[in-house]
Scaffold this motif. Structure first.
Motif, PDB file in Angstrom:
ATOM      1  N   SER A 127      -9.467 -83.435 -64.629  1.00 43.81           N
ATOM      2  CA  SER A 127      -8.365 -84.383 -64.534  1.00 43.81           C
ATOM      3  C   SER A 127      -8.483 -85.446 -65.625  1.00 43.81           C
ATOM      4  O   SER A 127      -7.485 -85.810 -66.275  1.00 43.81           O
TER       5      SER A 127
ATOM      6  N   GLY B   3      -7.846 -83.872 -69.055  1.00 46.36           N
ATOM      7  CA  GLY B   3      -6.503 -83.352 -69.225  1.00 46.36           C
ATOM      8  C   GLY B   3      -5.635 -84.207 -70.132  1.00 46.36           C
ATOM      9  O   GLY B   3      -4.700 -83.703 -70.760  1.00 46.36           O
TER      10      GLY B   3
ATOM     11  N   THR C  21      -6.836 -80.809 -72.430  1.00 43.85           N
ATOM     12  CA  THR C  21      -7.813 -79.870 -71.873  1.00 43.85           C
ATOM     13  C   THR C  21      -7.251 -79.138 -70.661  1.00 43.85           C
ATOM     14  O   THR C  21      -6.697 -79.755 -69.757  1.00 43.85           O
ATOM     15  N   THR C  22      -7.391 -77.824 -70.664  1.00 44.46           N
ATOM     16  CA  THR C  22      -7.006 -77.024 -69.498  1.00 44.46           C
ATOM     17  C   THR C  22      -8.203 -76.292 -68.906  1.00 44.46           C
ATOM     18  O   THR C  22      -8.116 -75.779 -67.787  1.00 44.46           O
TER      19      THR C  22
END
Length: 232
Positions: A19, A22, A26-27
């Protein structure tokens, strides 16, 4: 940081770190202690603590022994400073198989990435990679992110050790069976055939095992069960 601090499972830690990361695009996240060169597939998996990598790619990666061809792992083992995958340049020519690993990773949405290297208190080398289709983490933010990443990994280590000592996670005999076979790389259909059950039932046992272990995919479930001594 608060989300990581209050995490009660490694899944929670991974969710909190993802989270936070992100915001940079970022995934996916993967982090673990670098195993010795002689480590088996199971032992390699047991060194992974934070796993938000595509499950199919993780399975291919460890099944094909890509760990020892991966240029990011080679640089981590050398104690490199944080580096972008864009800067890997011609390492594919320097290290046989390196370019193939990175090209295949891109097929699973891991097109751009950043890898961080740090040491545990026990002086074990840790690699943590964040990846996605496109990352935007300014150079000035990398050191700050490394602090958050190291804190998250430390929290995951503490939770893993607590689980190991308390034996708080248990599997049913059938869940143990399906994970034992999965650790050898068998598909759901092959596991069902070995155990004389339907594919649906085998898949149900694998899902239940993942839930008990607090992980999102079977590869990580195998790693966690191996680390906790639930399978050998």
């Amino acid at each position: 940081m608060a989300g990581i601090q209050h995490s009660s499972s490694m899944k929670d830690v991974g969710d909190a770190l993802l989270s936070f990361a992100g915001q940079f695009g970022t995934t996916n996240i993967l982090a673990g202690i670098i195993p010795p060169p002689s480590a088996s597939r199971r032992e390699q998996l047991s060194h992974v603590l934070l796993d938000r990598w595509p499950a199919e790619w993780t399975d291919r990666y460890f099944s094909n022994g890509y760990l020892y061809r991966d240029p990011t792992i080679r640089l981590v083992a050398q104690g490199s400073r944080p580096f972008s995958w864009r800067d890997l340049g011609s390492l594919g020519e320097l290290w046989p198989g390196a370019r193939r690993v990175m090209d295949e990773a891109a097929e699973f949405g891991l097109r751009e990435g950043l890898t961080f290297s740090f040491l545990t208190i026990e002086r074990q080398r840790v690699g943590l990679s964040i990846a996605g289709e496109k990352l935007e983490l300014p150079p000035g933010e990398q050191d700050a992110f490394l602090l958050v990443a190291a804190y998250a990994f430390g929290k995951a280590v503490i939770l893993a050790e607590e689980n190991r000592q308390t034996g708080s996670v248990g599997l049913s005999p059938r869940q143990n069976d399906v994970l034992q076979w999965a650790s050898l790389g068998l598909s759901v259909e092959a596991i069902a055939d070995r155990l004389g059950i339907s594919s649906h039932t085998a898949d149900s046992h694998l899902r239940a095992a993942r839930e008990r272990l607090g992980v999102q995919n079977t590869v990580h479930a195998v790693a966690e069960a191996f680390r906790l001594g639930l399978i050998a």
